[in-house]
Design a protein around this motif. Structure first.
Motif: not given
Length: 445
Positions: A114-116, A139-146, A314-316, A319-322
């Motif tokens: 899925g989308a990272e 689009n400013e929210i990045f879902v993660s594993d915690g 932009p920091v975002m 972070y998207d690249r990370i």
């Protein structure tokens, strides 16, 4: 009185037994392995790893628990230390995960990567549930594993050349990750602090909020509210001061809101409730303690579009690249569960579980208060912060473990400001909480 009784009965183990495990440095490892044969590579150890003090706090607690089990194999241990949830996840949520998992066994339902950044439907649901009217976009929210994983990704984003401030006491991951990436400098034995980290004292003397007028300027400010371990939720006025402080100093706040759903008063649940915060703050949060997802693993980080580096970039975007480089996205099964959590019925069911833990916290607060001890937390967070003036927190931890078979956490594990305190978790079955209350009253009556 309590303290005179405690003084006469307290069991103080040897200094060695109270200390965490040995810190493995090149020198003592060489001594330890002298006489051994075997192959060593020519690769040097990361020097920053040698600066870490002992093991990570919570595995240390588990080690003490294991040793106690071996010494007292028939004791009924009550675990109020590591903040792991205990109540079942509501069926509406697990059913959604099971349905999604089963669909993966069909041609029609199978999905791969899925989308990272996360399922857009879940990102939208997070924005609508937790950030309604706060201007946070999906689009400013990045879902993660915690949240803990996101803290490390943020450290990778920020690099080693930034200065850092933390609350004292604070969640150990902020400091340990700062050490690992090279921000912390040398550990100072005499103070129990790292030389390049600013420790912002947060105790009862300053209402658990740092004196910003005497706080040195740093690039990054880690701030957790409701706080782990103290359980204190910062007020709106306090967070306004924090945002103003960050703006005046050109700093970025990393705001940990993992316990926000436990807030029962008017304290802000998000840093973005404060005007101007989107220009100076990143927020990390989690489904772990809210939805019982400690084992399922799901969280998110908000990186606003308005947050810029010194050069205007932009920091975002970084972070998207990370995220795209270091992460393949949260489990699709976990994300299906996350969507169910944020449905009307799912959220209502989870609110009942949160209320259950709040009831546990109230019992723990009442127990220690009845013994004449000063108690903080437990109102807006699932942690109770109990002070034993004049005593080592590791001594109190051992006293309670040895004599009541209850696991807590020594406050010193959260930083120098945690000395004389223990943290008690409200996560547990009600019968265990009531039994713990009985044992503690018998010990300190």
């Amino acid at each position: 009185m309590l303290y005179s009784q405690l003084s006469s009965r307290i069991c103080v183990p040897s200094a060695v037994s109270l200390q965490p495990r040995t810190t493995w440095t090149s020198s003592n490892f060489s001594n330890e392995k002298s006489g051994m044969t075997g192959h060593c590579t020519s690769v040097p150890r990361n020097a920053n790893m040698e600066k870490l003090r002992s093991g990570y706090l919570f595995p240390e607690i588990s080690r003490h628990e294991l040793e106690h089990n071996q010494k007292c194999p028939h004791a009924r241990l009550i675990r109020l230390g590591i903040g792991d949830t205990t109540e079942p996840i509501p069926d509406i949520i697990t059913s959604a995960m099971a349905e999604h998992a089963h669909a993966l066994s069909t041609v029609q339902g199978y999905r791969g990567y899925g989308a990272e950044q996360g399922n857009m439907a879940l990102r939208r649901a997070i924005a609508e549930t937790f950030y309604r009217d706060l201007g946070v976009k999906e689009n400013e929210i990045f879902v993660s594993d915690g949240a803990q994983c996101d803290i490390s990704r943020l450290q990778m984003l920020l690099g080693s050349n930034v200065s850092v401030a933390v609350q004292d006491p604070s969640y150990p991951a902020y400091i340990d990750s700062s050490v690992i990436v090279g921000q912390a400098g040398k550990f100072q034995e005499e103070t129990g602090k790292y030389e390049n980290i600013v420790y912002m004292k947060c105790g009862p003397e300053n209402n658990f909020f740092p004196d910003l007028s005497s706080t040195s300027r740093t690039d990054i400010i880690f701030f957790c509210s409701p706080n782990n371990p103290t359980g204190y939720a910062a007020s709106r006025q306090q967070l306004k001061q924090l945002v103003e402080f960050a703006k005046a100093n050109g700093s970025i706040i990393i705001f940990d809101s993992a316990y926000s759903t436990y807030i029962s008063d008017e304290s802000p649940r998000s840093i973005f409730e404060i005007p101007g915060a989107k220009e100076v703050a990143i927020e990390v949060s989690s489904f772990s303690k809210f939805a019982g997802f400690t084992g399922v693993r799901l969280g998110w980080t908000v990186v606003p579009e308005d947050l810029m580096y010194a050069n205007g970039f932009p920091v975002m975007k970084d972070y998207d690249r990370i995220v795209c480089t270091c992460f393949n996205g949260a489990s699709s099964v976990a994300q299906a569960g996350g969507l169910a959590c944020l449905s009307e019925e799912g959220y209502r069911a989870l609110s009942g579980v949160v209320d259950y833990y709040r009831g546990n916290a109230e019992i723990i607060v009442d127990t220690f208060s009845s013994l004449g001890l000063k108690v903080n937390g437990g109102r807006n967070a699932p942690y109770v912060w109990v002070r034993f003036p004049g005593y080592s927190s590791w001594d109190i931890f051992r006293e309670i473990l040895d004599k009541t078979h209850i696991v807590t956490v020594p406050g010193r594990g959260f930083g120098p400001g945690g000395e004389e305190y223990i943290r008690v978790s409200a996560f547990g079955h009600r019968e265990c909480i009531l039994e713990a209350s009985r044992r503690l009253k018998n010990l300190y009556k």
